[in-house]
Design an enzyme around this catalytic site. Structure first.
Site, short mmCIF file in Angstrom:
data_model
loop_
_atom_site.label_atom_id
_atom_site.label_comp_id
_atom_site.label_asym_id
_atom_site.label_seq_id
_atom_site.Cartn_x
_atom_site.Cartn_y
_atom_site.Cartn_z
CB THR A 1 -0.32 -12.63 23.64
OG1 THR A 1 -0.48 -13.95 23.14
CG2 THR A 1 -0.16 -11.67 22.47
CG HIS B 1 5.05 -13.15 23.36
ND1 HIS B 1 6.30 -13.61 23.71
CD2 HIS B 1 4.25 -14.24 23.39
CE1 HIS B 1 6.25 -14.91 23.93
NE2 HIS B 1 5.00 -15.31 23.76
ZN LIG Z 1 -4.06 -13.91 24.43
#
Ligand SMILES: [Zn+2]
Ligand SMILES: [Zn+2]
Length: 341
Positions: free
Chosen positions: A44, A47
């Protein structure tokens, strides 16, 4: 304590992750300053850098998994002391919306997350609400504790809270990566039989060591493997850590009637379901997001008792964040990346 610290700051989307210097935060009322000893690097985070998952206000210090020791207390904090070993639940919740009041804090309407809407743990220090802290017992290293809030607690939340996994059930874990390998351990620990998939043999070897049957979806048929695994019945629970049209289609196709697909990954923006079959078989797709503080408390207990072993694939220093990110991007690691100080 000096007034400046190192931190991984996203000032604009795109570019690379690097360490910059910024002021040590001051803990506000009800907050605790934690000296971070280790933080977990998550997909993440990449991202967030790319802007695929927007952060709201920039600049922002990222890092949503951390462990360290209490360095200073804000006003009104009495239950913690300097030097306490801690990790932190990611969601900072309001405590008074209808979801918080019914204990479903992961659905808080005014949630801010550490390393997303609030500054995070890829830094020397982070200020977090005292209510988010969880004690790390001495037998758990800071590096191991650093990957509990997301990589382990998220799988625990999915399987135990959302999926209600139980003894004797058959669970398929799609994607035995940094999250999935802990999903294998948690499902096994709950008494389930587990089949795990990956396209990499190194990951499957570890899943096998953790008690799973494995299938390499690069060159083996998932349908055949599940048919053998379940004697033709289909699995009770699918944990989809990938979240693509393909993975959901595959997951639903091997799920038993009435079974649950736990959606953890979200790679494709939209998914497709075979409506007639889905309807006739009364299957369920359940979204699984993050974990609660209580999930983290229970995960710490399971690690302390040796029933779950956090899997760390590589250690990097905070300054090596760009190398660590490249390693994560390359995708051939088994387990999570931890940034030490
Ligand atoms: Zn995470
Ligand atoms: Zn709330």
């Amino acid at each position: 304590m000096s007034h400046m610290m190192r931190a991984v700051v996203i000032a604009r989307y795109g570019g690379t992750l690097e360490v910059t210097h910024c002021p040590v935060p001051r803990p506000g009322p009800g907050e605790v300053l934690v000296e971070v000893h280790a933080s977990g690097l998550c997909g993440t985070d990449l991202h967030l850098l790319s802007g695929r998952q927007p952060l709201g206000t920039l600049p922002r210090i990222i890092g949503h998994e951390l462990a360290g020791e209490v360095a200073a207390l804000g006003d009104g904090v009495t239950q913690w002391h300097e030097g306490d070993r801690v990790t932190a639940a990611i969601d900072v919740t309001c405590g008074h919306c209808r979801h918080c009041l019914t204990g479903e804090t992961q659905r808080c309407l005014a949630m801010q997350r550490i390393g997303f809407e609030r500054d995070g743990g890829h830094a020397d220090y982070v200020a977090v609400p005292a209510a988010n802290l969880v004690t790390v017992p001495p037998e758990i290293s800071y590096a191991a504790a650093a990957i509990l809030p997301d990589a382990v607690a998220c799988m625990y939340h999915s399987l135990v809270h959302q999926g209600k996994v139980g003894i004797g059930q058959r669970v398929l874990i799609l994607g035995a990566g940094g999250l999935g390998i802990h999903g294998v351990q948690i499902a096994r620990s709950a008494g389930a039989e587990v089949l795990a998939t990956s396209r990499r043999w190194e990951r499957l070897a570890l899943a096998e060591e953790s008690g799973a049957l494995v299938v390499n979806t690069k060159d083996q048929s998932l349908e055949t493997a599940v048919a053998t695994f379940t004697h033709g019945d289909g699995v009770d629970i699918v944990v989809d850590n990938i979240g693509t049209r393909d993975s959901v289609r595959q997951g639903l196709s091997v799920l038993r009637p009435g079974g649950k697909l736990l959606l953890v990954g979200y790679l494709d923006e939209t998914l497709e379901i075979p409506s007639m079959r889905f309807f006739k078989q009364e299957q369920e797709i359940i979204g699984c997001r993050g974990s609660t503080r209580q999930d983290l408390v229970e995960v710490v207990r399971l690690v302390q008792s040796g029933r779950i072993t956090p899997v760390i694939g590589a250690h990097y220093k905070l300054e090596q964040i760009d190398e660590a990110a490249a390693c994560l991007e390359a995708g051939d690691l088994v387990g999570r990346i931890v940034l030490t100080r």
